[in-house]
Design an enzyme around this catalytic site. Structure first.
Site, PDB file in Angstrom:
ATOM      1  CB  SER A  66      24.794  -3.277  -4.875  1.00  0.00           C
ATOM      2  OG  SER A  66      24.502  -2.013  -5.414  1.00  0.00           O
TER       3      SER A  66
HETATM    4  N1  SAH Z   1      25.908   2.064  -3.456  1.00  0.00           N
HETATM    5  C1  SAH Z   1      24.592   1.883  -2.859  1.00  0.00           C
HETATM    6  C2  SAH Z   1      23.603   1.357  -3.866  1.00  0.00           C
HETATM    7  C3  SAH Z   1      22.443   2.256  -3.974  1.00  0.00           C
HETATM    8  S1  SAH Z   1      21.348   1.975  -5.330  1.00  0.00           S
HETATM    9  C4  SAH Z   1      24.695   1.022  -1.627  1.00  0.00           C
HETATM   10  O1  SAH Z   1      25.760   0.479  -1.364  1.00  0.00           O
HETATM   11  O2  SAH Z   1      23.713   0.926  -0.879  1.00  0.00           O
HETATM   12  C5  SAH Z   1      21.679   3.377  -6.350  1.00  0.00           C
HETATM   13  C6  SAH Z   1      21.447   4.734  -5.747  1.00  0.00           C
HETATM   14  O3  SAH Z   1      21.683   5.693  -6.777  1.00  0.00           O
HETATM   15  C7  SAH Z   1      20.035   5.026  -5.249  1.00  0.00           C
HETATM   16  O4  SAH Z   1      20.096   5.378  -3.899  1.00  0.00           O
HETATM   17  C8  SAH Z   1      19.567   6.206  -6.117  1.00  0.00           C
HETATM   18  O5  SAH Z   1      18.763   7.132  -5.425  1.00  0.00           O
HETATM   19  C9  SAH Z   1      20.887   6.832  -6.514  1.00  0.00           C
HETATM   20  N2  SAH Z   1      20.886   7.686  -7.710  1.00  0.00           N
HETATM   21  C10 SAH Z   1      20.196   7.560  -8.860  1.00  0.00           C
HETATM   22  N3  SAH Z   1      20.505   8.561  -9.711  1.00  0.00           N
HETATM   23  C11 SAH Z   1      21.423   9.357  -9.073  1.00  0.00           C
HETATM   24  C12 SAH Z   1      22.126  10.546  -9.420  1.00  0.00           C
HETATM   25  N4  SAH Z   1      21.980  11.165 -10.594  1.00  0.00           N
HETATM   26  N5  SAH Z   1      22.987  11.057  -8.512  1.00  0.00           N
HETATM   27  C13 SAH Z   1      23.173  10.480  -7.302  1.00  0.00           C
HETATM   28  N6  SAH Z   1      22.528   9.359  -6.920  1.00  0.00           N
HETATM   29  C14 SAH Z   1      21.656   8.793  -7.788  1.00  0.00           C
END
Ligand code: SAH
Length: 219
Positions: A66
């Site tokens: 993000s």
């Molecule tokens: N907080 C992260 C942002 C990652 S983007 C950072 O700082 O890099 C959002 C993430 O949510 C993705 O990696 C995606 O695979 C994950 N995601 C989507 N649905 C999910 C679920 N049900 N449980 C866990 N992770 C999930």
């Protein structure tokens, strides 16, 4: 010396001034955490020169780390004071988990995609955040054995607020989650548990997150 490259440290301080404090983030703990966590350790190697830019970056598997401001805003909405247990859903690169771990007492983090869970584990260890407890699975179910949580931070957009997550909040705890009936466009919502049965909902405007895929998310 903590082994951090001076150039990155200068870019990080500039990011905090311009993108974070400059846009109205006032929580001192959040500003300090954003000034401390080495974001360059959480982006792909070929993108480290963009680690402190004002936008999300691809991390593989169609997912992104993000934008720094969004991580800071979500952390500020959790209103952490330092003694909390926090659940981070959507570990991705592990960056937000590291920021939360710099403020809260304990952080639990769930990632759905195995390759990313492995990536995050490596990033967190290299950056000195091996205290973050990680699990690979469906975060929409929460982490019942570790509940209740004083804060839950969801980094992917849900069609509605999952009841399972509300029920894993302690009284006074906050859930920060992007919610929208369309994939790719959400409102950032903060749910505060006022009592066993009462939840207050506040809206913090338009955001764009990747979809939350799972039993209580998108299919
Ligand atoms: N907080 C992260 C942002 C990652 S983007 C950072 O700082 O890099 C959002 C993430 O949510 C993705 O990696 C995606 O695979 C994950 N995601 C989507 N649905 C999910 C679920 N049900 N449980 C866990 N992770 C999930």
């Amino acid at each position: 010396m903590n082994g951090q490259v001076p150039e990155f440290s200068a870019l990080r301080q500039q990011m905090v001034r311009q993108q974070i404090a400059g846009r109205g983030i006032v929580d001192q703990r959040v500003l300090e955490a954003m000034g401390r966590v080495p974001r360059e350790s959480f982006v792909p190697e070929h993108l480290v020169s963009e680690a402190y830019e004002d936008y999300p970056l691809p991390i593989g598997c169609g997912q992104t780390i993000s934008q720094p401001y969004v991580v800071a805003l979500m952390a500020q909405l959790l209103a952490l004071k330092g003694r909390e247990r926090v659940l981070d859903i959507g570990t991705g690169s592990g960056y937000a988990a590291a920021v939360l771990a710099s403020i809260a007492l304990e952080v639990f983090s769930i990632e759905r995609v195995p390759e990313l869970a492995e990536l995050a584990l490596g990033n967190l260890q290299r950056a000195g955040f091996s205290q973050v407890r990680m699990r690979c699975g469906d975060g929409t179910l929460g982490w019942p054995e570790a509940a209740p949580f004083d804060g839950i931070c969801v980094a992917a957009g849900a069609p509605a607020v999952p009841e399972s997550l509300k029920q894993q909040l302690s009284v006074g705890g906050r859930l920060v989650i992007p919610v929208g009936s369309e994939q790719g466009a959400q409102r950032l919502v903060c749910i505060t548990r006022q009592s066993d049965a009462d939840f207050e909902r506040q809206d913090f405007g338009d955001v764009r997150f990747v979809p939350l895929v799972g039993e209580h998310g998108w299919s």
